[in-house]
Scaffold this motif. Structure first.
Motif, short mmCIF file in Angstrom:
data_model
loop_
_atom_site.label_atom_id
_atom_site.label_comp_id
_atom_site.label_asym_id
_atom_site.label_seq_id
_atom_site.Cartn_x
_atom_site.Cartn_y
_atom_site.Cartn_z
N TYR A 18 0.83 -1.18 0.00
CA TYR A 18 0.00 0.00 0.00
C TYR A 18 0.88 1.24 0.00
N VAL A 124 -3.94 12.26 4.81
CA VAL A 124 -4.89 11.34 4.16
C VAL A 124 -5.33 11.91 2.82
N PHE A 128 -4.44 10.15 -0.87
CA PHE A 128 -5.46 9.61 -1.77
C PHE A 128 -5.69 10.50 -2.99
N PHE A 135 -6.16 3.99 -8.14
CA PHE A 135 -6.65 3.25 -6.97
C PHE A 135 -7.32 1.92 -7.34
N TYR A 145 -7.88 -6.54 -3.34
CA TYR A 145 -8.81 -5.97 -2.36
C TYR A 145 -10.21 -6.50 -2.57
N GLY A 175 -15.84 7.52 3.91
CA GLY A 175 -14.58 7.27 3.20
C GLY A 175 -14.86 6.49 1.93
N CYS A 176 -15.78 6.99 1.14
CA CYS A 176 -16.29 6.23 -0.03
C CYS A 176 -15.22 6.01 -1.09
N LEU A 180 -16.08 2.04 -4.75
CA LEU A 180 -16.17 0.57 -4.88
C LEU A 180 -17.27 0.00 -3.99
N ASP A 196 -15.75 11.79 1.53
CA ASP A 196 -14.33 11.44 1.55
C ASP A 196 -13.50 12.72 1.70
N LEU A 197 -12.36 12.58 2.36
CA LEU A 197 -11.45 13.73 2.55
C LEU A 197 -10.77 14.14 1.26
N GLY A 217 -15.21 15.83 2.59
CA GLY A 217 -15.20 16.25 3.99
C GLY A 217 -14.73 15.15 4.90
N GLU A 218 -14.73 15.48 6.19
CA GLU A 218 -14.25 14.55 7.20
C GLU A 218 -15.45 13.80 7.78
N ILE A 219 -15.25 12.53 8.04
CA ILE A 219 -16.33 11.63 8.43
C ILE A 219 -17.14 12.12 9.64
N ALA A 237 -15.68 0.87 4.43
CA ALA A 237 -14.82 -0.22 3.95
C ALA A 237 -13.38 0.26 3.90
N ASP A 238 -12.53 -0.33 4.74
CA ASP A 238 -11.10 -0.03 4.73
C ASP A 238 -10.81 1.46 4.99
C1 SAM Z 1 -8.50 2.66 1.40
S1 SAM Z 1 -9.63 3.84 0.86
C2 SAM Z 1 -11.15 2.92 0.82
C3 SAM Z 1 -12.16 3.53 -0.12
C4 SAM Z 1 -13.48 2.77 -0.24
N1 SAM Z 1 -14.21 2.74 1.01
C5 SAM Z 1 -13.26 1.39 -0.77
O1 SAM Z 1 -13.61 0.42 -0.10
O2 SAM Z 1 -12.71 1.27 -1.88
C6 SAM Z 1 -9.83 4.85 2.30
C7 SAM Z 1 -10.58 6.14 2.00
O3 SAM Z 1 -10.97 6.74 3.23
C8 SAM Z 1 -10.80 8.13 3.13
N2 SAM Z 1 -10.65 8.65 4.50
C9 SAM Z 1 -9.75 8.25 5.43
N3 SAM Z 1 -9.95 8.93 6.58
C10 SAM Z 1 -11.00 9.76 6.38
C11 SAM Z 1 -11.69 10.70 7.19
N4 SAM Z 1 -11.34 10.91 8.47
N5 SAM Z 1 -12.72 11.39 6.64
C12 SAM Z 1 -13.10 11.18 5.36
N6 SAM Z 1 -12.47 10.28 4.54
C13 SAM Z 1 -11.44 9.58 5.04
C14 SAM Z 1 -9.55 8.30 2.27
O4 SAM Z 1 -9.48 9.57 1.68
C15 SAM Z 1 -9.75 7.17 1.26
O5 SAM Z 1 -10.42 7.59 0.11
#
Ligand code: SAM
Length: 327
Positions: A18, A124, A128, A135, A145, A175-176, A180, A196-197, A217-219, A237-238
């Motif tokens: 990763y 983050v 990303f 990705f 994945y 964190g869409c 996916l 998503d951030l 934005g932030e979760i 997811a992840d």
């Molecule tokens: C590994 S990717 C997974 C994306 C998607 N959920 C998937 O399963 O393919 C993690 C995602 O979470 C987002 N992310 C991580 N921390 C975050 C936060 N605090 N707020 C919003 N998004 C966040 C990242 O920007 C990234 O796009």
């Protein structure tokens, strides 16, 4: 360009793990930039001593260059020089006020600092934004994945167990990313919104056409702005691999969710502490910690299963796929 520099290239030293850090364009000195390229190439070929020496020479001329301190830290770590690595990561952190490199995560992984509650949002988003275009291919083809498919299957089993229909009316995809998860469950949802951030991940998600709404934005802030008790599925997811302390996201999800709704997510697994950060700069969480948070925030754990959502250097990464129900 001083400090971190302008991020514009993505160079992975290994295609099978990763990505961990954003990259930089320039020190402002072409000779130093070229030297750094040699050091990066030496690292890729496993010549860590040579790389460390080049980084040290660069830093004599450009001590402001945070990423080179960071890379020196990585090289020293490979050479087994823990205290030297800590000193280099500390120098990187001191020259990176926005936390774009998240050297504090490396310091925590080395036991030189308490585990941060969360990484800097700039780290983050930067990571990303650079990863967005590659990705889907990298994650699905190279790292195998399968988080969205595992979560969907776990939710289907949970619905069968509870005699609940496998259908959701208002879904929040935390964190869409590129979408996916949304693509996996769109057919089960009347309405789905993603957050998503990373603006570039959101751009990719928009291209899928599966979301009714998308927000950068932030979760936790996103959840806090939701109408109370309205969502019947909150899914991640992840994503919690980029959050250490999950109490704020549990609390905010509980507020946004209707009784009987599902909270479904995957994490990397540890038994060492409530949560830790690893060398991969991702967090891992303990099953006991997740169950305790469930109890504290009005969730019942329906299933908490060992499952690996992806590989790293060919090895399955230990993880958990979790489905909770809002009581
Ligand atoms: C590994 S990717 C997974 C994306 C998607 N959920 C998937 O399963 O393919 C993690 C995602 O979470 C987002 N992310 C991580 N921390 C975050 C936060 N605090 N707020 C919003 N998004 C966040 C990242 O920007 C990234 O796009």
């Amino acid at each position: 360009m001083k400090l971190i520099g302008r991020v514009h290239t993505w160079m992975t030293t290994s295609k099978t793990s990763y990505p961990k850090k954003p990259r930089v364009a320039s020190s402002g000195d072409l000779v130093l930039d070229r030297r750094r390229e040699w050091a990066v190439a030496a690292t890729a070929d496993g010549f860590h001593q040579a790389a460390a020496e080049i980084y040290e020479q660069i830093l004599e001329r450009a001590p402001f260059w945070a990423i080179v301190w960071f890379e020196l830290g990585e090289a020293r770590e490979k050479l087994g020089d823990r205290s030297g690595a800590i000193a280099a990561f500390e120098s990187a952190a001191a020259r990176d006020p926005d936390g774009l490199l998240a050297a504090d995560l490396r310091l925590a992984a080395l036991g030189a600092k308490q585990t941060p509650l969360a990484p800097a949002a700039a780290y983050v988003a930067g990571l990303f934004d650079q990863y967005a275009a590659k990705f889907d291919h990298h994650l699905q083809e190279t790292l195998e994945y399968r988080g969205p498919a595992l979560l969907r299957a776990a939710m289907e089993r949970a619905c069968e167990k509870l005699g609940r229909s496998f259908h959701f009316s208002r879904v929040l995809d935390l964190g869409c990313g590129t979408g996916l998860m949304g693509q996996e469950i769109r057919a089960l949802c009347e309405w789905i919104e993603g957050v998503d951030l990373s603006p570039r991940m959101i751009e990719e998600a928009r291209k899928t056409g599966v979301y009714d709404n998308l927000q950068t934005g932030e979760i936790v802030a996103f959840l806090a702005a939701q109408p109370a008790a309205a969502a019947d599925l909150v899914i991640a997811a992840d994503v919690f691999v980029y959050l250490g302390d999950l109490a704020p996201v549990f609390a905010a999800s509980a507020k946004a969710m209707a009784a009987g709704g599902f909270f479904a997510f995957s994490v990397q697994k540890t038994e060492a502490a409530e949560f830790i950060v690893g060398n991969d700069m991702r967090y891992a969480h303990a099953p006991g910690y997740l169950n305790a948070l469930a109890g504290a925030h009005g969730f019942q754990t329906i299933s908490l299963e060992d499952a690996s959502t992806r590989k790293d250097r060919g090895e399955p990464v230990p993880g958990l796929v979790v489905v909770m129900r809002k009581t």
